[in-house]
Write a protein that holds these residues in place. Structure first.
Motif, PDB file in Angstrom:
ATOM      1  N   ILE A  17      61.138  33.019  78.720  1.00 22.03           N
ATOM      2  CA  ILE A  17      59.764  33.535  78.806  1.00 22.03           C
ATOM      3  C   ILE A  17      59.133  33.404  77.427  1.00 22.03           C
ATOM      4  CG2 ILE A  17      58.411  35.650  79.042  1.00 22.03           C
ATOM      5  CD1 ILE A  17      60.004  36.372  81.425  1.00 22.03           C
ATOM      6  N   GLY A  18      57.924  32.932  77.409  1.00 25.68           N
ATOM      7  CA  GLY A  18      57.234  32.723  76.138  1.00 25.68           C
ATOM      8  C   GLY A  18      57.507  31.357  75.541  1.00 25.68           C
ATOM      9  N   ASN A  19      58.429  30.595  76.169  1.00 23.89           N
ATOM     10  CA  ASN A  19      58.757  29.263  75.673  1.00 23.89           C
ATOM     11  C   ASN A  19      58.584  28.175  76.725  1.00 23.89           C
ATOM     12  OD1 ASN A  19      59.661  30.214  73.103  1.00 23.89           O
ATOM     13  ND2 ASN A  19      61.542  30.895  74.090  1.00 23.89           N
ATOM     14  N   LEU A  20      58.953  28.478  77.957  1.00 27.41           N
ATOM     15  CA  LEU A  20      58.989  27.473  79.019  1.00 27.41           C
ATOM     16  C   LEU A  20      58.120  27.871  80.196  1.00 27.41           C
ATOM     17  CD1 LEU A  20      62.864  27.023  79.300  1.00 27.41           C
ATOM     18  CD2 LEU A  20      61.290  25.537  78.085  1.00 27.41           C
ATOM     19  N   ALA A  21      57.643  26.882  80.913  1.00 26.69           N
ATOM     20  CA  ALA A  21      57.029  27.091  82.219  1.00 26.69           C
ATOM     21  C   ALA A  21      57.443  25.920  83.100  1.00 26.69           C
ATOM     22  CB  ALA A  21      55.511  27.181  82.130  1.00 26.69           C
ATOM     23  N   TYR A  22      57.764  26.209  84.333  1.00 25.26           N
ATOM     24  CA  TYR A  22      58.237  25.208  85.263  1.00 25.26           C
ATOM     25  C   TYR A  22      57.092  24.708  86.137  1.00 25.26           C
ATOM     26  CZ  TYR A  22      62.778  26.904  83.864  1.00 25.26           C
ATOM     27  OH  TYR A  22      63.871  27.246  83.116  1.00 25.26           O
ATOM     28  N   VAL A  23      57.049  23.398  86.333  1.00 24.92           N
ATOM     29  CA  VAL A  23      56.064  22.775  87.216  1.00 24.92           C
ATOM     30  C   VAL A  23      56.831  22.281  88.435  1.00 24.92           C
ATOM     31  CG1 VAL A  23      54.393  20.920  87.470  1.00 24.92           C
ATOM     32  CG2 VAL A  23      54.598  22.114  85.277  1.00 24.92           C
ATOM     33  N   LYS A  24      56.429  22.779  89.598  1.00 21.46           N
ATOM     34  CA  LYS A  24      57.171  22.502  90.826  1.00 21.46           C
ATOM     35  C   LYS A  24      56.216  22.055  91.932  1.00 21.46           C
ATOM     36  CE  LYS A  24      59.915  24.994  94.227  1.00 21.46           C
ATOM     37  NZ  LYS A  24      60.509  26.282  94.562  1.00 21.46           N
ATOM     38  N   PHE A  37      55.244  28.062  87.097  1.00 16.78           N
ATOM     39  CA  PHE A  37      56.024  29.280  87.158  1.00 16.78           C
ATOM     40  C   PHE A  37      56.598  29.630  85.795  1.00 16.78           C
ATOM     41  CE2 PHE A  37      56.026  27.339  91.279  1.00 16.78           C
ATOM     42  CZ  PHE A  37      55.889  28.402  92.160  1.00 16.78           C
ATOM     43  N   ALA A  38      56.621  30.928  85.483  1.00 15.24           N
ATOM     44  CA  ALA A  38      57.252  31.413  84.262  1.00 15.24           C
ATOM     45  C   ALA A  38      58.766  31.248  84.397  1.00 15.24           C
ATOM     46  CB  ALA A  38      56.905  32.886  84.036  1.00 15.24           C
ATOM     47  N   ALA A  39      59.462  31.392  83.300  1.00 11.95           N
ATOM     48  CA  ALA A  39      60.912  31.234  83.303  1.00 11.95           C
ATOM     49  C   ALA A  39      61.596  32.206  84.263  1.00 11.95           C
ATOM     50  CB  ALA A  39      61.457  31.427  81.890  1.00 11.95           C
ATOM     51  N   VAL A  57      50.064  24.108  81.013  1.00 15.34           N
ATOM     52  CA  VAL A  57      51.241  24.731  80.380  1.00 15.34           C
ATOM     53  C   VAL A  57      51.195  24.516  78.870  1.00 15.34           C
ATOM     54  CG1 VAL A  57      53.752  24.574  80.184  1.00 15.34           C
ATOM     55  CG2 VAL A  57      52.684  24.586  82.443  1.00 15.34           C
ATOM     56  N   ILE A  58      50.951  23.288  78.454  1.00  3.97           N
ATOM     57  CA  ILE A  58      50.897  22.967  77.020  1.00  3.97           C
ATOM     58  C   ILE A  58      49.758  23.708  76.344  1.00  3.97           C
ATOM     59  CG2 ILE A  58      50.447  21.101  75.373  1.00  3.97           C
ATOM     60  CD1 ILE A  58      51.981  19.257  77.396  1.00  3.97           C
ATOM     61  N   GLN A  59      48.603  23.785  77.015  1.00  2.00           N
ATOM     62  CA  GLN A  59      47.442  24.475  76.449  1.00  2.00           C
ATOM     63  C   GLN A  59      47.751  25.948  76.173  1.00  2.00           C
ATOM     64  OE1 GLN A  59      43.960  24.281  78.920  1.00  2.00           O
ATOM     65  NE2 GLN A  59      42.636  25.140  77.356  1.00  2.00           N
ATOM     66  N   HIS A  60      48.667  26.517  76.936  1.00  2.00           N
ATOM     67  CA  HIS A  60      49.049  27.915  76.734  1.00  2.00           C
ATOM     68  C   HIS A  60      50.263  28.066  75.819  1.00  2.00           C
ATOM     69  CE1 HIS A  60      46.267  28.454  80.088  1.00  2.00           C
ATOM     70  NE2 HIS A  60      46.131  29.667  79.582  1.00  2.00           N
ATOM     71  N   LEU A  62      53.254  26.604  75.860  1.00  3.22           N
ATOM     72  CA  LEU A  62      54.586  26.584  76.460  1.00  3.22           C
ATOM     73  C   LEU A  62      55.068  25.150  76.634  1.00  3.22           C
ATOM     74  CD1 LEU A  62      53.900  29.229  79.247  1.00  3.22           C
ATOM     75  CD2 LEU A  62      55.063  29.598  77.059  1.00  3.22           C
ATOM     76  N   GLU A  63      56.362  24.997  76.829  1.00  2.58           N
ATOM     77  CA  GLU A  63      56.969  23.699  77.066  1.00  2.58           C
ATOM     78  C   GLU A  63      57.097  23.493  78.570  1.00  2.58           C
ATOM     79  OE1 GLU A  63      58.643  20.065  76.278  1.00  2.58           O
ATOM     80  OE2 GLU A  63      57.914  21.449  74.758  1.00  2.58           O
TER      81      GLU A  63
END
Length: 68
Positions: A17-24, A37-39, A57-60, A62-63
């Protein structure tokens, strides 16, 4: 040597959380969309393309990580 200690379920859910976000990819009412989605699995948004989802995601800060 220290014995292996399993990660607590909540700690595992919050890892990233605070580092990654998942694109599904997902289907919503027959429309092919992309969820962000958050981690920990919390849905953050739904976008119309993977490129827009990754850009959000990048704009916020996160990776983005793809989930297939």
């Amino acid at each position: 040597p220290k014995a292996y200690q399993p990660m607590a379920p909540q700690a595992f859910a919050d890892w990233g959380i605070g580092n990654l976000a998942y694109v599904k990819p997902m289907d919503v009412n027959g429309e092919h969309l992309y969820g962000v989605f958050a981690a920990n699995g919390e849905q953050l948004g739904v976008m119309q393309s993977p490129a827009v989802a990754r850009a959000a995601v990048i704009q916020h800060g996160l990776e983005p990580v793809s989930v297939h």
